[in-house]
Every structure is written in C-alpha cells, then in structure tokens.
Design a protein around this motif. Sequence first.
Motif, PDB file in Angstrom:
ATOM      1  N   MET A 229      -2.727  -2.104  11.058  1.00  0.00           N
ATOM      2  CA  MET A 229      -2.988  -0.757  11.567  1.00  0.00           C
ATOM      3  C   MET A 229      -2.358   0.301  10.674  1.00  0.00           C
ATOM      4  N   GLY A 230      -2.948   1.492  10.676  1.00  0.00           N
ATOM      5  CA  GLY A 230      -2.360   2.622   9.973  1.00  0.00           C
ATOM      6  C   GLY A 230      -2.174   2.355   8.493  1.00  0.00           C
ATOM      7  N   LYS A 231      -0.984   2.704   7.977  1.00  0.00           N
ATOM      8  CA  LYS A 231      -0.718   2.499   6.546  1.00  0.00           C
ATOM      9  C   LYS A 231      -0.775   1.020   6.192  1.00  0.00           C
TER      10      LYS A 231
ATOM     11  N   ALA B 122      -3.603  -3.613   3.693  1.00  0.00           N
ATOM     12  CA  ALA B 122      -4.346  -4.846   3.970  1.00  0.00           C
ATOM     13  C   ALA B 122      -5.729  -4.805   3.326  1.00  0.00           C
ATOM     14  N   ARG B 123      -6.378  -3.640   3.377  1.00  0.00           N
ATOM     15  CA  ARG B 123      -7.699  -3.500   2.747  1.00  0.00           C
ATOM     16  C   ARG B 123      -7.604  -3.751   1.243  1.00  0.00           C
ATOM     17  N   LYS B 124      -6.567  -3.185   0.631  1.00  0.00           N
ATOM     18  CA  LYS B 124      -6.416  -3.351  -0.815  1.00  0.00           C
ATOM     19  C   LYS B 124      -6.133  -4.802  -1.160  1.00  0.00           C
ATOM     20  N   ILE B 125      -5.286  -5.459  -0.390  1.00  0.00           N
ATOM     21  CA  ILE B 125      -4.975  -6.867  -0.655  1.00  0.00           C
ATOM     22  C   ILE B 125      -6.236  -7.712  -0.507  1.00  0.00           C
TER      23      ILE B 125
ATOM     24  N   SER C  47       8.247   0.492   2.170  1.00  0.00           N
ATOM     25  CA  SER C  47       7.736  -0.671   2.908  1.00  0.00           C
ATOM     26  C   SER C  47       6.292  -0.985   2.543  1.00  0.00           C
ATOM     27  N   THR C  48       5.476   0.049   2.364  1.00  0.00           N
ATOM     28  CA  THR C  48       4.082  -0.211   1.987  1.00  0.00           C
ATOM     29  C   THR C  48       4.000  -0.692   0.535  1.00  0.00           C
ATOM     30  N   THR C  49       4.880  -0.169  -0.318  1.00  0.00           N
ATOM     31  CA  THR C  49       4.914  -0.632  -1.707  1.00  0.00           C
ATOM     32  C   THR C  49       5.285  -2.112  -1.756  1.00  0.00           C
ATOM     33  N   ALA C  50       6.279  -2.496  -0.975  1.00  0.00           N
ATOM     34  CA  ALA C  50       6.705  -3.905  -0.939  1.00  0.00           C
ATOM     35  C   ALA C  50       5.574  -4.802  -0.448  1.00  0.00           C
TER      36      ALA C  50
END
Length: 336
Positions: free
Chosen positions: A63-65, A70-73, A169-172
Amino acid sequence: MNALPAAAPAHDCPDELLVDSALAVIDIEAQALEALKPRVDGGFVAACRLMLACTGKVVLTGMGKSGHIARKIAATLASTGTPAFYVHPGEASHGDVGMIARGDVVLALSNSGETDEVLTIVPVIKRLGVPLIAMTGRPQSSLAQHADAHLDVSVPAEACPLGLAPTSSTTASLVMGDALAVALLEARGFTEQDFARSHPAGALGRRLLLHIRDVMHSGEDIPRVRAEATVTEALVEMSRKRLGMTAIVDEDNRLLGVFTDGDLRRTLDDTQLDLRRTPVASLMTLKPKTIRPDSLAVEAAHLMESHKISALLVVDADNRVVGALNIHDLLRARVV
C-alpha cells in the motif's frame, strides 16, 4: 492577543542550507543501505529459493509508498527472467485476489508490517497454499510472523527530518528488491539475449534482435543492373533506388560487382570516358562487401564502419542478391 510572526519566504532560504539538507539525506540513506548488508542472510536465501521454485508468477503487493516500490520491483523481476506482476491489496480484497493462484509466490511489502489491507488478504494466501515472503521494517510484526520468509529492511532513521515521510525505508526496500532480482537473474543464467527479448524496443533489443532482413530493401527496391548495362543506365538505376549504389548481376541474379557513388566520382575524372557507351561492368568494384539476411543489423553497422562504406548488398548462400541497405536504414532503425 499577539499574532504569530510570519514565516520567512521559502525563496529566502540560503543556498548552503539547501545543499546541506540534500547531503544529509544522502548520508542518512547511505547508512540505511549499509545496514542492509548483514540482513542478506538465511531469510534472503529462503526468499530466493521460494521464487526460484515458483511455477507460476511472483505477485507483489503493498500500500501507499510501499505499493509504488512493489510495482517497481515487479517490473524489475519481470524484465530479468522472473515472471511477476503487482496486485493492489485494497483491490485484492474486492475480487483481485483471484489473480493469485496455486503455484504463485506472494511478496508483500509493508514497512510497519501491520498494514490492514495487506493483512486482510493473508488468510486467503495461506488458504491457497501460496508461499508468502514479507519485506518489512519490523521482524516482530504480524506480516513478518505469518511469512514463510522475511526480509528485514528496517532503517536506523528516515531521511525526512520529521520522521514521517518514507524515505530511507523505501530506498532500502527498493535496493532489497534489486538484490533479489539480480540474485535470481544470475541463478537462472539469464543472458543479454534474454534481456533483449524482454526489451525489444530498447537499444539492447535493437542490437541483439534486429536482423538485416528486417531493415533491408528487397524485391523491386533493390538497385541492380545487368553487366552489359551502360554507366548511364546504372546511374539512372542508382537515382531511382536512392541507395548510393547499384548491384551488377548476371542473368541468374548472382552478384558480379557493385557500382557506387565513389566509383562515379572517380569515373567523372576521366574526361575521355563516354558514359552512354561504356559498360558499367568495366568500372564496377569486384568482390564488394556483402552480408547475409539472417545477420544482425548491428553487424552491418560494424562492417560499414570498419570498411568506411555507407551501403551494403545482401546476398544468399548462392551469392544471389536478395536485398540492399545503407547507413540511413540503420539510423532509421536506431541501430546506430
């Protein structure tokens, strides 16, 4: 009642403060990535094993960020040999969970590990017998505890000074996803050619997948004359077909030679030469550079560059002319 002092206009912020702020973010996020290294452990290996054994697709959710990451992965996995797609957890609760099937693996992202929309679909995943990989910042969270493999992406601090916006956290999470994709790519023996097939419109795809037959002129568009044709007739053919050359062929369409713009310039230096009477075969270049139709277009570019020529004739195994191309055809195809 005293009024609060007006905030300073944003454009009054000193340049040094802007630079210092950016450098601080980079430092904090670099520290977060460094902290990931010890966590590439048994959980990471277990996640890789589940994905390598997957007979269906890897389903990403978040969800969210976390959903954006998740889309990119999912996109990275799909383009590097691991079939994958993204399912929105909110939509999954309203019917899209049917996109998850036996044989799949689910990779769920949630920094807190307590995202309601993600936890809601966990029972369905479990009921299907689908392995669940969790990527969270809290190893003791509900999502982590329900997972068959857990990837710890917790960070020492968010780069946001308020500690609110997901940054480190999103970068990690993104880097951990890249680590998974590359580990799987190497484990599968994924090659440059495999990557090109997933990226046919990209530069690598054009280099590795585009063949001469895809870009050459064929049929009536091939410039060619018989050996008995005069230089003038060859020039007319060259002008009509606009490739800067013409093939000289025998009665069976076998290549005898080529007459090019360069040959023409050298011919014009001879003032005694009668263009209307001289056979072009007497002035043609013998044994010109040629290429086969099943060769890669990039090979034609290399051949032209190596021999300082701008056009090529395409011949089959019997030396019959089946096509022609010049540098402009390669430029249009974005091979060079």
